[in-house]
Design a protein around this motif. Structure first.
Motif, short mmCIF file in Angstrom:
data_model
loop_
_atom_site.label_atom_id
_atom_site.label_comp_id
_atom_site.label_asym_id
_atom_site.label_seq_id
_atom_site.Cartn_x
_atom_site.Cartn_y
_atom_site.Cartn_z
N UNK A 146 -5.10 0.25 6.55
CA UNK A 146 -5.88 1.48 6.47
C UNK A 146 -6.91 1.41 5.34
N UNK A 147 -6.50 0.82 4.22
CA UNK A 147 -7.43 0.63 3.11
C UNK A 147 -8.60 -0.26 3.53
N UNK A 170 9.00 -2.47 5.55
CA UNK A 170 7.72 -2.50 4.85
C UNK A 170 6.54 -2.35 5.82
N UNK A 171 6.84 -2.04 7.07
CA UNK A 171 5.77 -1.96 8.07
C UNK A 171 4.79 -0.83 7.76
N UNK A 213 -0.82 -6.70 -0.54
CA UNK A 213 -2.17 -6.21 -0.25
C UNK A 213 -3.19 -7.35 -0.23
N UNK A 214 -3.05 -8.30 -1.16
CA UNK A 214 -4.00 -9.40 -1.26
C UNK A 214 -3.94 -10.32 -0.04
N UNK A 265 -6.13 -12.34 5.17
CA UNK A 265 -6.00 -12.63 6.59
C UNK A 265 -7.06 -11.90 7.41
N UNK A 266 -7.35 -10.67 7.04
CA UNK A 266 -8.37 -9.91 7.77
C UNK A 266 -9.77 -10.50 7.54
#
Length: 299
Positions: free
Chosen positions: A96-97, A87-88, A54-55, A60-61
């Protein structure tokens, strides 16, 4: 890109609004009458798929936002290289988060097959699009059932390869032989030449080109589009496929822009689509679902 945006904004402030037009010309494109382009970015995952957390996804975003100098990415298109690493869906849910947190406006997919799209849907990933190769030579998004399923679930298809690097154009109409190895001197030509070979014999490609040329002549003669050509017909054939919202076209000069704008000035009749369908139905391939061959899951 950002400098272009600022220049356009300054020019729009200093010049009066033009009168509303019903068509778009080359001058419209160069004089900023049409809307500014919206940046779309990819989120591609090729390596260390097991370790992606998640981190790192958020980092990257955020970096993409900083590089584009925007507070929110309008569309992030997600690609996953190896289905064996399952894991996609997890990573799509991380995206989404970030959408919920305001970093992303919309989430799209790139070259996912129908079963994977259905997994995303069941998991609650709010996909709005899937970018796929789709043309008269490559019908995998249609034959897999993806097109109909996406239309039913409000997911748009963004099609690339619609003119197959120019193979579906007047330039190849009447050509006796396919491209030689020496002529396949770009990655694009190598890829779409392979698509044409999977489609069938070169004679079948020529039969398709002749049918599209006849349709283009009819379109010109009945006044629907005075400049319609084989490439325009090839693009319209894809645009009139269920769920298709847009086609991606590579252009090298201003003439190409004007030529491609003409695609949106007419529609194909059911009889014209049927004439193309009859030729396309004779194809040998490509087989399988979207990107199966390129992933190595189907020979």
């Amino acid at each position: 890109f950002v400098q272009q945006q600022k220049q356009q904004q300054q020019k729009q402030k200093s010049t009066p609004k033009p009168k509303q037009k019903t068509t778009v010309s080359t001058s419209d494109l160069t004089n900023n009458i049409i809307p500014r382009p919206i940046p779309m970015t990819k989120f591609c995952c090729f390596r260390f798929l097991e370790d992606l957390n998640r981190q790192e996804v958020k980092a990257r975003i955020v970096k993409a936002c900083e590089r584009l100098q925007v507070s929110q990415l309008p569309l992030v298109q997600f690609f996953w290289s190896n289905y064996n690493v399952k894991r996609y869906v997890d990573v799509a849910l991380y995206l989404t988060e970030l959408k919920d947190q305001g970093y992303i406006q919309e989430i799209g997919a790139t070259n996912f097959d129908l079963p994977r799209l259905q997994e995303f849907y069941k998991a609650g990933v709010p996909l709005v699009s899937n970018q796929v190769q789709l043309s008269a030579l490559d019908r995998r998004p249609v034959q897999s059932g993806m097109s109909e399923w996406c239309a039913a679930h409000d997911i748009s298809l963004i099609a690339f390869g619609t003119v197959a690097s120019g193979i579906l154009s007047n330039a190849y109409l009447g050509r006796e032989q396919p491209l030689t190895v020496e002529e396949r001197n770009t990655a694009s030509l190598r890829m779409y030449s392979a698509t044409a070979q999977r489609f069938g014999e070169w004679s079948l490609v020529q039969e398709l080109l002749h049918v599209m040329d006849e349709i283009a002549q009819t379109v010109r003669q009945d006044g629907r589009c005075a400049t319609a050509n084989v490439s325009n017909v090839a693009q319209r054939y894809v645009l009139q496929t269920p769920a298709v919202a847009a086609v991606l076209i590579g252009v090298r000069n201003q003439n190409h822009i004007a030529e491609n704008v003409a695609t949106h000035s007419f529609v194909l009749t059911p009889a014209e689509i049927e004439a193309m369908d009859k030729v396309v139905a004779k194809r040998k391939g490509p087989r399988g679902d979207v990107w199966d061959i390129e992933r190595g899951t189907l020979v």
